[in-house]
Design a protein around this motif. Structure first.
Motif, PDB file in Angstrom:
ATOM      1  N   PRO A  13       0.810  -1.234   0.000  1.00 59.98           N
ATOM      2  CA  PRO A  13       0.000   0.000   0.000  1.00 59.98           C
ATOM      3  C   PRO A  13       0.833   1.270   0.000  1.00 59.98           C
ATOM      4  CG  PRO A  13      -0.880  -1.587   1.572  1.00 59.98           C
ATOM      5  CD  PRO A  13       0.447  -2.131   1.119  1.00 59.98           C
ATOM      6  N   ARG A  14       2.023   1.234   0.594  1.00 59.15           N
ATOM      7  CA  ARG A  14       2.858   2.438   0.628  1.00 59.15           C
ATOM      8  C   ARG A  14       3.381   2.785  -0.752  1.00 59.15           C
ATOM      9  NH1 ARG A  14       6.556  -0.144   5.178  1.00 59.15           N
ATOM     10  NH2 ARG A  14       6.124  -1.863   3.724  1.00 59.15           N
ATOM     11  N   MET A  15       3.933   1.810  -1.462  1.00 57.60           N
ATOM     12  CA  MET A  15       4.414   2.088  -2.813  1.00 57.60           C
ATOM     13  C   MET A  15       3.256   2.397  -3.750  1.00 57.60           C
ATOM     14  SD  MET A  15       6.962   2.590  -4.797  1.00 57.60           S
ATOM     15  CE  MET A  15       8.425   1.904  -4.005  1.00 57.60           C
ATOM     16  N   ALA A  16       2.122   1.737  -3.532  1.00 63.05           N
ATOM     17  CA  ALA A  16       0.946   2.025  -4.348  1.00 63.05           C
ATOM     18  C   ALA A  16       0.548   3.491  -4.214  1.00 63.05           C
ATOM     19  CB  ALA A  16      -0.210   1.116  -3.928  1.00 63.05           C
ATOM     20  N   ARG A  17       0.586   4.001  -2.999  1.00 63.05           N
ATOM     21  CA  ARG A  17       0.233   5.404  -2.743  1.00 63.05           C
ATOM     22  C   ARG A  17       1.304   6.342  -3.286  1.00 63.05           C
ATOM     23  NH1 ARG A  17       0.471   8.900   2.188  1.00 63.05           N
ATOM     24  NH2 ARG A  17       1.694   7.259   3.197  1.00 63.05           N
ATOM     25  N   LEU A  18       2.571   5.989  -3.075  1.00 62.30           N
ATOM     26  CA  LEU A  18       3.678   6.814  -3.554  1.00 62.30           C
ATOM     27  C   LEU A  18       3.611   6.989  -5.071  1.00 62.30           C
ATOM     28  CD1 LEU A  18       7.408   6.517  -2.503  1.00 62.30           C
ATOM     29  CD2 LEU A  18       6.781   6.627  -4.915  1.00 62.30           C
ATOM     30  N   MET A  19       3.417   5.889  -5.785  1.00 59.72           N
ATOM     31  CA  MET A  19       3.417   5.947  -7.250  1.00 59.72           C
ATOM     32  C   MET A  19       2.262   6.798  -7.777  1.00 59.72           C
ATOM     33  SD  MET A  19       5.954   4.106  -8.662  1.00 59.72           S
ATOM     34  CE  MET A  19       5.419   3.296 -10.168  1.00 59.72           C
ATOM     35  N   GLU A  20       1.086   6.642  -7.185  1.00 58.91           N
ATOM     36  CA  GLU A  20      -0.036   7.462  -7.632  1.00 58.91           C
ATOM     37  C   GLU A  20       0.246   8.943  -7.397  1.00 58.91           C
ATOM     38  OE1 GLU A  20      -4.716   8.507  -6.703  1.00 58.91           O
ATOM     39  OE2 GLU A  20      -3.795   6.802  -5.692  1.00 58.91           O
ATOM     40  N   HIS A  21       0.794   9.269  -6.228  1.00 59.45           N
ATOM     41  CA  HIS A  21       1.035  10.682  -5.917  1.00 59.45           C
ATOM     42  C   HIS A  21       2.121  11.258  -6.820  1.00 59.45           C
ATOM     43  CE1 HIS A  21       0.263  14.148  -3.441  1.00 59.45           C
ATOM     44  NE2 HIS A  21       1.569  14.364  -3.351  1.00 59.45           N
ATOM     45  N   VAL A  22       3.126  10.467  -7.148  1.00 57.09           N
ATOM     46  CA  VAL A  22       4.139  10.921  -8.102  1.00 57.09           C
ATOM     47  C   VAL A  22       3.468  11.270  -9.435  1.00 57.09           C
ATOM     48  CG1 VAL A  22       6.063  10.136  -9.544  1.00 57.09           C
ATOM     49  CG2 VAL A  22       6.150   9.814  -7.078  1.00 57.09           C
ATOM     50  N   GLY A  23       2.454  10.506  -9.808  1.00 59.71           N
ATOM     51  CA  GLY A  23       1.726  10.829 -11.029  1.00 59.71           C
ATOM     52  C   GLY A  23       1.091  12.200 -10.978  1.00 59.71           C
ATOM     53  N   HIS A  24       0.448  12.516  -9.863  1.00 58.22           N
ATOM     54  CA  HIS A  24      -0.177  13.843  -9.722  1.00 58.22           C
ATOM     55  C   HIS A  24       0.885  14.951  -9.712  1.00 58.22           C
ATOM     56  CE1 HIS A  24      -4.247  12.389  -9.101  1.00 58.22           C
ATOM     57  NE2 HIS A  24      -3.786  11.502  -8.216  1.00 58.22           N
ATOM     58  N   LEU A  25       1.977  14.700  -9.015  1.00 60.70           N
ATOM     59  CA  LEU A  25       3.060  15.685  -8.988  1.00 60.70           C
ATOM     60  C   LEU A  25       3.647  15.889 -10.375  1.00 60.70           C
ATOM     61  CD1 LEU A  25       4.907  14.493  -5.752  1.00 60.70           C
ATOM     62  CD2 LEU A  25       3.599  16.615  -5.987  1.00 60.70           C
ATOM     63  N   GLY A  26       3.890  14.785 -11.072  1.00 65.94           N
ATOM     64  CA  GLY A  26       4.488  14.880 -12.400  1.00 65.94           C
ATOM     65  C   GLY A  26       3.588  15.595 -13.394  1.00 65.94           C
ATOM     66  N   THR A  27       2.304  15.334 -13.324  1.00 62.85           N
ATOM     67  CA  THR A  27       1.361  15.994 -14.227  1.00 62.85           C
ATOM     68  C   THR A  27       1.372  17.506 -14.003  1.00 62.85           C
ATOM     69  OG1 THR A  27      -0.054  14.025 -14.328  1.00 62.85           O
ATOM     70  CG2 THR A  27      -1.076  16.145 -14.887  1.00 62.85           C
ATOM     71  N   ALA A  28       1.349  17.914 -12.739  1.00 65.45           N
ATOM     72  CA  ALA A  28       1.371  19.344 -12.424  1.00 65.45           C
ATOM     73  C   ALA A  28       2.708  19.970 -12.792  1.00 65.45           C
ATOM     74  CB  ALA A  28       1.085  19.548 -10.935  1.00 65.45           C
ATOM     75  N   ALA A  29       3.796  19.248 -12.537  1.00 66.19           N
ATOM     76  CA  ALA A  29       5.122  19.791 -12.818  1.00 66.19           C
ATOM     77  C   ALA A  29       5.347  19.976 -14.319  1.00 66.19           C
ATOM     78  CB  ALA A  29       6.195  18.869 -12.235  1.00 66.19           C
ATOM     79  N   ILE A  30       4.907  19.023 -15.119  1.00 67.31           N
ATOM     80  CA  ILE A  30       5.060  19.149 -16.573  1.00 67.31           C
ATOM     81  C   ILE A  30       4.276  20.343 -17.087  1.00 67.31           C
ATOM     82  CG2 ILE A  30       4.409  18.070 -18.769  1.00 67.31           C
ATOM     83  CD1 ILE A  30       5.274  15.398 -17.568  1.00 67.31           C
ATOM     84  N   ALA A  31       3.074  20.535 -16.576  1.00 63.27           N
ATOM     85  CA  ALA A  31       2.260  21.686 -16.995  1.00 63.27           C
ATOM     86  C   ALA A  31       2.950  23.002 -16.669  1.00 63.27           C
ATOM     87  CB  ALA A  31       0.890  21.625 -16.329  1.00 63.27           C
ATOM     88  N   ALA A  32       3.789  23.002 -15.632  1.00 63.29           N
ATOM     89  CA  ALA A  32       4.503  24.214 -15.223  1.00 63.29           C
ATOM     90  C   ALA A  32       5.906  24.297 -15.824  1.00 63.29           C
ATOM     91  CB  ALA A  32       4.588  24.264 -13.696  1.00 63.29           C
ATOM     92  N   GLY A  33       6.249  23.331 -16.675  1.00 67.22           N
ATOM     93  CA  GLY A  33       7.574  23.339 -17.277  1.00 67.22           C
ATOM     94  C   GLY A  33       8.672  22.869 -16.350  1.00 67.22           C
ATOM     95  N   ARG A  34       8.301  22.122 -15.308  1.00 63.66           N
ATOM     96  CA  ARG A  34       9.276  21.657 -14.313  1.00 63.66           C
ATOM     97  C   ARG A  34       9.239  20.140 -14.141  1.00 63.66           C
ATOM     98  NH1 ARG A  34       7.894  25.285  -9.189  1.00 63.66           N
ATOM     99  NH2 ARG A  34       9.496  23.929  -8.258  1.00 63.66           N
ATOM    100  N   GLY A  35       8.880  19.455 -15.200  1.00 60.76           N
ATOM    101  CA  GLY A  35       8.732  18.017 -15.129  1.00 60.76           C
ATOM    102  C   GLY A  35       9.992  17.288 -14.723  1.00 60.76           C
ATOM    103  N   VAL A  36      11.149  17.845 -15.073  1.00 61.01           N
ATOM    104  CA  VAL A  36      12.403  17.177 -14.752  1.00 61.01           C
ATOM    105  C   VAL A  36      12.564  16.975 -13.243  1.00 61.01           C
ATOM    106  CG1 VAL A  36      13.775  19.303 -14.660  1.00 61.01           C
ATOM    107  CG2 VAL A  36      14.880  17.134 -15.234  1.00 61.01           C
ATOM    108  N   GLU A  37      12.005  17.847 -12.442  1.00 55.86           N
ATOM    109  CA  GLU A  37      12.151  17.727 -10.995  1.00 55.86           C
ATOM    110  C   GLU A  37      11.458  16.463 -10.467  1.00 55.86           C
ATOM    111  OE1 GLU A  37      11.199  21.389  -8.886  1.00 55.86           O
ATOM    112  OE2 GLU A  37      11.691  22.526 -10.698  1.00 55.86           O
ATOM    113  N   ILE A  38      10.284  16.169 -11.008  1.00 57.16           N
ATOM    114  CA  ILE A  38       9.563  14.974 -10.553  1.00 57.16           C
ATOM    115  C   ILE A  38      10.128  13.723 -11.220  1.00 57.16           C
ATOM    116  CG2 ILE A  38       7.307  13.876 -10.319  1.00 57.16           C
ATOM    117  CD1 ILE A  38       7.860  16.369  -8.550  1.00 57.16           C
ATOM    118  N   ALA A  39      10.636  13.859 -12.432  1.00 56.25           N
ATOM    119  CA  ALA A  39      11.332  12.725 -13.038  1.00 56.25           C
ATOM    120  C   ALA A  39      12.499  12.298 -12.158  1.00 56.25           C
ATOM    121  CB  ALA A  39      11.822  13.099 -14.438  1.00 56.25           C
ATOM    122  N   ARG A  40      13.229  13.279 -11.621  1.00 52.39           N
ATOM    123  CA  ARG A  40      14.344  12.966 -10.726  1.00 52.39           C
ATOM    124  C   ARG A  40      13.853  12.340  -9.419  1.00 52.39           C
ATOM    125  NH1 ARG A  40      17.454  18.789 -11.462  1.00 52.39           N
ATOM    126  NH2 ARG A  40      18.537  18.307 -13.441  1.00 52.39           N
TER     127      ARG A  40
END
Length: 255
Positions: free
Chosen positions: A143-170
């Motif tokens: 459940p912890r990794m399941a939650r982590l991966m989903e939240h990374v998705g939300h972070l990555g989506t927002a970061a890419i929209a702001a031109g900062r996707g590389v930060e969440i990729a890292r």
């Protein structure tokens, strides 16, 4: 970003993540394809031994991945989805980061619908179904990794929209892909890029020269990575609980 992605047929039309999904076509895998999976699986389980975090080994058992042959994704999902809501889908190759992160927000994980050849057992630049399934999916039962991966998705989506996707990729790279983690006083393998790598798995935890530094969200987001060679450093989580909570505490609105 994560890797070079496969192209979309119509660049004028922004693709939805589902545009990259294909049929796994499991029946098209040859006897040798299945034999390659079995070889990879056996030698990797033997190599990992106690070097890997316990939830990974638990996931292998719960998903029945020791069954011979390349897993049929429909059967895999029957074991995975009821546990944490995650589902695997087949894709032809790497998908763009925006589509990848969008998949994660819906607890969808892409699986390459091909497997490496025998002459590529030890290195494959583009991840195949062995990396995607063996490396990632066992941890999605937790459940912890399941939650982590989903939240990374939300972070990555927002970061890419702001031109900062590389930060969440890292951030993703230094945790879910190539992260290490303390467990019972030992440094163990956490990330899928390590659990599925014959050469880098033991290197990451046993090499005497490579740097191993504490994982923090800020450090992970600021630290570049390599996708075509062993990592120059590895980030060590204090625990899976702590890292999951730290990542999930990030608000996508920060971007």
């Amino acid at each position: 970003m994560l890797h070079q992605a496969i192209a979309h047929n119509d660049p004028a039309t922004p693709p939805h993540w589902s545009d990259y999904v294909v049929d796994q076509n499991w029946s098209a895998f040859s006897a040798d394809d299945h034999a390659v999976w079995d070889l990879l699986f056996t030698r990797q389980v033997d190599l990992l031994g106690s070097r890997v975090v316990t939830p990974f080994l638990d996931g292998l058992d719960l998903l029945r991945l020791s069954k011979p042959g390349i897993p049929d994704l429909a059967e895999l999902n029957r074991h995975l989805t009821p546990r944490t809501g995650w589902k695997t889908v087949a894709v032809e190759g790497l998908v763009p980061d925006d589509a990848f992160f969008a998949m994660l927000t819906e607890r969808i994980f892409p699986i390459g619908n091909f497997i490496r050849r025998r002459e590529e057992l030890d290195y494959l630049e583009e991840p195949d179904c062995f990396h995607d399934i063996f490396g990632h999916v066992p941890m999605m039962v937790d459940p912890r990794m399941a939650r982590l991966m989903e939240h990374v998705g939300h972070l990555g989506t927002a970061a890419i929209a702001a031109g900062r996707g590389v930060e969440i990729a890292r951030l993703y790279w230094h945790s879910a892909e190539f992260g290490l983690c303390r467990e019972s006083g030992e440094v163990k393998i956490l990330g899928a890029g390590l659990t599925s790598s014959f050469g880098e798995a033991h290197f990451s935890v046993e090499d005497l020269q490579v740097a191993r530094v504490p994982f923090t969200v800020a450090a992970a987001m600021a630290t570049p990575y390599k996708h075509d060679s062993f990592q120059p450093l590895y980030m060590v989580s204090q625990s899976l609980d702590i890292t999951t909570d730290a990542i999930c505490a990030l608000d996508p609105a920060m971007f």
